[in-house]
Design an enzyme around this catalytic site. Sequence first.
Site, PDB file in Angstrom:
ATOM      1  N   GLY A  21      51.743  22.306  56.928  1.00  0.00           N
ATOM      2  CA  GLY A  21      50.505  22.947  57.400  1.00  0.00           C
ATOM      3  C   GLY A  21      50.583  23.305  58.865  1.00  0.00           C
ATOM      4  O   GLY A  21      49.680  23.020  59.646  1.00  0.00           O
ATOM      5  N   ARG A  24      48.580  27.020  61.410  1.00  0.00           N
ATOM      6  CA  ARG A  24      47.444  27.152  62.340  1.00  0.00           C
ATOM      7  C   ARG A  24      46.922  25.763  62.704  1.00  0.00           C
ATOM      8  O   ARG A  24      47.414  24.745  62.203  1.00  0.00           O
ATOM      9  CB  ARG A  24      46.334  28.029  61.756  1.00  0.00           C
ATOM     10  CG  ARG A  24      45.702  27.449  60.540  1.00  0.00           C
ATOM     11  CD  ARG A  24      44.776  28.426  59.852  1.00  0.00           C
ATOM     12  NE  ARG A  24      44.594  27.908  58.502  1.00  0.00           N
ATOM     13  CZ  ARG A  24      43.428  27.749  57.900  1.00  0.00           C
ATOM     14  NH1 ARG A  24      42.324  28.108  58.494  1.00  0.00           N
ATOM     15  NH2 ARG A  24      43.360  27.239  56.690  1.00  0.00           N
ATOM     16  N   ASN A  71      52.645  24.785  48.665  1.00  0.00           N
ATOM     17  CA  ASN A  71      51.416  23.995  48.596  1.00  0.00           C
ATOM     18  C   ASN A  71      51.795  22.519  48.548  1.00  0.00           C
ATOM     19  O   ASN A  71      52.607  22.105  47.705  1.00  0.00           O
ATOM     20  CB  ASN A  71      50.643  24.383  47.324  1.00  0.00           C
ATOM     21  CG  ASN A  71      49.257  23.778  47.306  1.00  0.00           C
ATOM     22  OD1 ASN A  71      49.007  22.702  47.836  1.00  0.00           O
ATOM     23  ND2 ASN A  71      48.340  24.482  46.675  1.00  0.00           N
ATOM     24  N   VAL A  72      51.206  21.711  49.421  1.00  0.00           N
ATOM     25  CA  VAL A  72      51.587  20.288  49.469  1.00  0.00           C
ATOM     26  C   VAL A  72      51.186  19.536  48.193  1.00  0.00           C
ATOM     27  O   VAL A  72      51.678  18.434  47.957  1.00  0.00           O
ATOM     28  CB  VAL A  72      50.984  19.550  50.688  1.00  0.00           C
ATOM     29  CG1 VAL A  72      51.668  19.946  51.971  1.00  0.00           C
ATOM     30  CG2 VAL A  72      49.478  19.715  50.756  1.00  0.00           C
ATOM     31  N   ASN A  98      50.806  16.763  57.669  1.00  0.00           N
ATOM     32  CA  ASN A  98      49.591  17.234  58.334  1.00  0.00           C
ATOM     33  C   ASN A  98      48.674  18.057  57.415  1.00  0.00           C
ATOM     34  O   ASN A  98      47.458  17.974  57.519  1.00  0.00           O
ATOM     35  CB  ASN A  98      50.014  18.075  59.550  1.00  0.00           C
ATOM     36  CG  ASN A  98      48.873  18.862  60.151  1.00  0.00           C
ATOM     37  OD1 ASN A  98      47.991  18.293  60.788  1.00  0.00           O
ATOM     38  ND2 ASN A  98      48.869  20.177  59.950  1.00  0.00           N
ATOM     39  N   TYR A 164      36.183  14.301  51.429  1.00  0.00           N
ATOM     40  CA  TYR A 164      37.165  14.354  52.528  1.00  0.00           C
ATOM     41  C   TYR A 164      37.389  12.952  53.107  1.00  0.00           C
ATOM     42  O   TYR A 164      38.540  12.516  53.268  1.00  0.00           O
ATOM     43  CB  TYR A 164      36.638  15.310  53.606  1.00  0.00           C
ATOM     44  CG  TYR A 164      37.533  15.457  54.810  1.00  0.00           C
ATOM     45  CD1 TYR A 164      38.734  16.143  54.721  1.00  0.00           C
ATOM     46  CD2 TYR A 164      37.172  14.915  56.046  1.00  0.00           C
ATOM     47  CE1 TYR A 164      39.566  16.290  55.830  1.00  0.00           C
ATOM     48  CE2 TYR A 164      37.990  15.054  57.154  1.00  0.00           C
ATOM     49  CZ  TYR A 164      39.184  15.746  57.048  1.00  0.00           C
ATOM     50  OH  TYR A 164      39.999  15.886  58.142  1.00  0.00           O
TER      51      TYR A 164
HETATM   52  N1  LIG Z   1      40.671  19.888  63.039  1.00  0.00           N
HETATM   53  C1  LIG Z   1      40.059  18.735  63.101  1.00  0.00           C
HETATM   54  O1  LIG Z   1      39.061  18.621  63.817  1.00  0.00           O
HETATM   55  C2  LIG Z   1      40.569  17.547  62.341  1.00  0.00           C
HETATM   56  C3  LIG Z   1      39.958  16.301  62.525  1.00  0.00           C
HETATM   57  C4  LIG Z   1      40.455  15.205  61.851  1.00  0.00           C
HETATM   58  C5  LIG Z   1      41.532  15.333  60.986  1.00  0.00           C
HETATM   59  N2  LIG Z   1      42.090  16.553  60.815  1.00  0.00           N
HETATM   60  C6  LIG Z   1      43.236  16.644  59.884  1.00  0.00           C
HETATM   61  O2  LIG Z   1      44.313  17.246  60.575  1.00  0.00           O
HETATM   62  C7  LIG Z   1      45.083  18.048  59.679  1.00  0.00           C
HETATM   63  C8  LIG Z   1      45.117  19.489  60.161  1.00  0.00           C
HETATM   64  O3  LIG Z   1      43.785  19.952  60.257  1.00  0.00           O
HETATM   65  P1  LIG Z   1      43.421  21.386  60.843  1.00  0.00           P
HETATM   66  O4  LIG Z   1      42.001  21.316  61.241  1.00  0.00           O
HETATM   67  O5  LIG Z   1      44.429  21.806  61.821  1.00  0.00           O
HETATM   68  O6  LIG Z   1      43.496  22.268  59.513  1.00  0.00           O
HETATM   69  P2  LIG Z   1      43.429  23.857  59.377  1.00  0.00           P
HETATM   70  O7  LIG Z   1      43.056  24.514  60.645  1.00  0.00           O
HETATM   71  O8  LIG Z   1      42.592  24.099  58.183  1.00  0.00           O
HETATM   72  O9  LIG Z   1      44.946  24.224  59.064  1.00  0.00           O
HETATM   73  C9  LIG Z   1      45.532  23.658  57.958  1.00  0.00           C
HETATM   74  C10 LIG Z   1      46.984  24.064  57.901  1.00  0.00           C
HETATM   75  O10 LIG Z   1      47.527  23.543  56.697  1.00  0.00           O
HETATM   76  C11 LIG Z   1      47.821  24.621  55.795  1.00  0.00           C
HETATM   77  N3  LIG Z   1      47.356  24.180  54.491  1.00  0.00           N
HETATM   78  C12 LIG Z   1      46.092  23.975  54.080  1.00  0.00           C
HETATM   79  N4  LIG Z   1      46.084  23.554  52.811  1.00  0.00           N
HETATM   80  C13 LIG Z   1      47.385  23.473  52.427  1.00  0.00           C
HETATM   81  C14 LIG Z   1      48.021  23.102  51.240  1.00  0.00           C
HETATM   82  N5  LIG Z   1      47.342  22.732  50.169  1.00  0.00           N
HETATM   83  N6  LIG Z   1      49.390  23.133  51.197  1.00  0.00           N
HETATM   84  C15 LIG Z   1      50.107  23.524  52.273  1.00  0.00           C
HETATM   85  N7  LIG Z   1      49.539  23.897  53.434  1.00  0.00           N
HETATM   86  C16 LIG Z   1      48.190  23.870  53.500  1.00  0.00           C
HETATM   87  C17 LIG Z   1      47.098  25.840  56.360  1.00  0.00           C
HETATM   88  O11 LIG Z   1      47.756  27.060  56.073  1.00  0.00           O
HETATM   89  P3  LIG Z   1      47.427  27.851  54.700  1.00  0.00           P
HETATM   90  O12 LIG Z   1      45.924  27.948  54.626  1.00  0.00           O
HETATM   91  O13 LIG Z   1      48.132  29.147  54.813  1.00  0.00           O
HETATM   92  O14 LIG Z   1      47.974  26.991  53.626  1.00  0.00           O
HETATM   93  C18 LIG Z   1      47.186  25.549  57.848  1.00  0.00           C
HETATM   94  O15 LIG Z   1      48.447  25.858  58.346  1.00  0.00           O
HETATM   95  C19 LIG Z   1      44.405  17.893  58.315  1.00  0.00           C
HETATM   96  O16 LIG Z   1      45.006  16.850  57.595  1.00  0.00           O
HETATM   97  C20 LIG Z   1      42.993  17.537  58.682  1.00  0.00           C
HETATM   98  O17 LIG Z   1      42.312  16.870  57.649  1.00  0.00           O
HETATM   99  C21 LIG Z   1      41.625  17.669  61.452  1.00  0.00           C
END
Ligand SMILES: NC(=O)c1ccc[n+]([C@@H]2O[C@H](COP(=O)([O-])OP(=O)(O)OC[C@H]3O[C@@H](n4cnc5c(N)ncnc54)[C@H](OP(=O)(O)O)[C@@H]3O)[C@@H](O)[C@H]2O)c1
Length: 262
Positions: A21, A24, A71-72, A98, A164
């Site tokens: 992931g 982005r 896809n993971v 991630n 979640y």
């Molecule tokens: N951002 C926050 O505030 C926050 C806070 C706490 C925890 N987290 C955790 O940190 C991690 C990253 O979060 P993020 O906010 O950066 O997410 P994001 O902006 O939604 O980006 C997710 C990334 O993972 C890819 N992705 C999504 N679903 C996927 C799947 N099923 N298989 C493969 N790739 C997938 C997306 O690309 P595609 O859509 O092209 O697949 C993208 O590159 C996640 O585990 C999230 O739960 C985030």
Amino acid sequence: MNGAHEPADAGIRGHVVIVTGASRGIGRGLARHLGQQGARLAVTGRKPERLAALSAELDELGIEHLAVPGNVADREAAVDLARQVHERFGRIDGLVANAQSFRPVMPLEDVRESDMDLLFDTGPKGTLWAMQAVFPYMKEAGRGRIVTMGSAVGMSGGAGYGPYSASKEAVRSLTRTAGREWGQYGITVNCVCPASAAHRMPPADDPERRAVFDAMYAQHPMRRDGDPERDIAPPVLFLLSDAAQYITGETFMVDGGGQMRA
Ligand SMILES: NC(=O)c1ccc[n+]([C@@H]2O[C@H](COP(=O)([O-])OP(=O)(O)OC[C@H]3O[C@@H](n4cnc5c(N)ncnc54)[C@H](OP(=O)(O)O)[C@@H]3O)[C@@H](O)[C@H]2O)c1
């Protein structure tokens, strides 16, 4: 391997790290930081065009990498990814599990099976498939570093985040079990919990959501969101390095102290 009295190296130059992931958000920040610190990368994501954009960005930074769409939730794809990475680089030093898909916030009474399935298929199950896929290579090497992604909201059980939160706590639980089972092979497994990363900040033309964020950050020690590259990635790099060789099964809050809010 470092002996007990040798200083442990906090760097990852030349190491091969898989970041799922990475196209982005936090994953992109991780890829940019780890790559600029000398790691060679395998980066994934579902949408090929997003991944291609990241790949171009990494090329521009001179970061050696392999970009593999997938896809993971797909266990076979995880096995294939690890095989491709090992074939290309001859080693797999680290995994940052991630990627996870997300569903809009909803009250518990509205949660359906499809919501739970999406979060669990891409969260704890996707994380486990990736960990299983790299395990044989790391076991063989006698060294490995795995970082999983939890969330502060998993621990707080935030209202509206039922599926979640539950999935993120399952990720933390798997992290502890893997830490226990794989420590004997020199493999450490730790979980990083961000709270909110900067790319989720509402735009200036969305005053309602902006007000929610402002209220949230009024009680926050740092008064701001985390930046994926500058705030989240450096602690992840530490956990991937030899300096963290005696730390496993742990959870690290990387939330600017947000957990301390009353
Ligand atoms: N951002 C926050 O505030 C926050 C806070 C706490 C925890 N987290 C955790 O940190 C991690 C990253 O979060 P993020 O906010 O950066 O997410 P994001 O902006 O939604 O980006 C997710 C990334 O993972 C890819 N992705 C999504 N679903 C996927 C799947 N099923 N298989 C493969 N790739 C997938 C997306 O690309 P595609 O859509 O092209 O697949 C993208 O590159 C996640 O585990 C999230 O739960 C985030």
